[in-house]
Design a protein around this motif. Structure first.
Motif: not given
Length: 322
Positions: A205-231
């Protein structure tokens, strides 16, 4: 095509109410149980849903919510207990890589998952509701690189006196090189608090040689159902693409040690070799150095990343793709 309708269920459990707003009428009871688990940490097999009925009987997991004819803001009553080990895990970074059965055939599932109206509706809801805290603005003409953290950039399981001892070798060199051609996003299946702490610990977060545009956490994920594996929960790149129109599958690549995270965008994902046992492997792991070369080459010689097969990244030949 069937219209997808959003459903809000209010869960009543342990004296509290929990709105479950990430549901559609095409989701099943199994998906409902998964959403309950995300809210309460009560495992699906521990959940007793008292007033969820279908044809006079307890609703089976494969029944769609539209068949239950639920009233708006239906109040669902549940009895169930969390387990001690689950409660303990809630205070630590989530370790999804240890508990899920990864999918080697994620790329072959694109017709049933990537193009599913149900899941595309969930992606649009994330685009609408998820608030991104931009750290650095996007730059014109750059590609997009989306990076996982655990076992991709950081071994969060091995013992160490300092967190930097668990950092994957050449991390800062890799990010510096990638930043020349890519805007960089960090996406982890943990909470935002843990993402920010890990980035601080690694000095990202403090390195001068590059920048991170933003962070995404678990709340940005979605749940998917796969028949033989579940959710399962996955990382749909459409959440980013819906908010930043300059990015698409033509110029985006995602690194993750878990293939199933690419399920919504199988052609955009590159499964990185997991970095584990840092104390044994930090002197010989050169994965990020090799991937730096690949990122630089495809940025220079490939105008459309849809044409790439990231499973064969180690054999990429710029002369054949120029």
């Amino acid at each position: 095509m069937t219209d997808i309708k959003e459903i809000v269920v209010v869960l009543k459990w342990s004296g509290k109410e929990y709105p479950l707003s990430d549901l559609t009428d095409q989701d099943t009871v199994e998906v409902l149980r998964h959403e309950i688990f995300l809210k309460t940490q009560v495992r699906p097999e521990r959940q007793k849903l008292l007033n969820l009925k279908h044809k006079g009987k307890p609703a089976a997991d494969n029944v769609k919510l539209c068949a239950l004819e639920l009233k708006p803001n239906f109040k669902l009553m549940m009895v169930g207990s969390t387990e001690a080990d689950i409660e303990g895990a809630c205070s630590l970074p989530e370790d999804i890589g240890e508990v899920i059965d990864d999918f080697d055939d994620a790329e072959e599932r694109e017709d049933s998952v990537e193009n599913s109206a149900v899941y595309l509706a969930k992606v649009q809801r994330r685009v609408r509701d998820y608030k991104i805290a931009e750290i650095s603005p996007p730059r014109e003409g750059k590609n997009l690189l989306v990076l996982d953290i655990d076992y991709t950039l950081f071994d969060h399981r091995s013992p160490a006196e300092q967190g930097t001892e668990l950092m994957r070798p050449f991390l800062h060199e890799f990010l510096t090189s990638a930043y020349e051609n890519y805007d960089i996003v960090i996406w982890s299946a943990t909470s935002m608090r843990w993402i920010e702490e890990k980035m601080r610990l690694l000095g990202v977060d403090t390195n001068d040689n590059y920048k991170i545009m933003f962070y995404l956490d678990s709340n940005a994920m979605i749940s998917v159902h796969v028949p033989e594996r579940g959710v399962v929960d996955v990382k749909p790149l459409g959440v980013i693409w819906g908010l930043y129109k300059q990015y698409s599958s033509r110029n985006t690549i995602m690194f993750d040690d878990i293939r199933r995270n690419f399920m919504m965008n199988p052609k955009s994902g590159l499964k990185i070799r997991p970095f584990r046992q840092a104390h044994l492997n930090r002197s010989k792991d050169k994965e990020l150095l090799k991937l730096s070369t690949y990122l630089r080459q495809i940025a220079l010689y490939c105008k459309d990343f849809n044409l790439l097969n990231h499973r064969k990244w180690e054999h990429y030949d710029p002369k054949k793709n120029s």
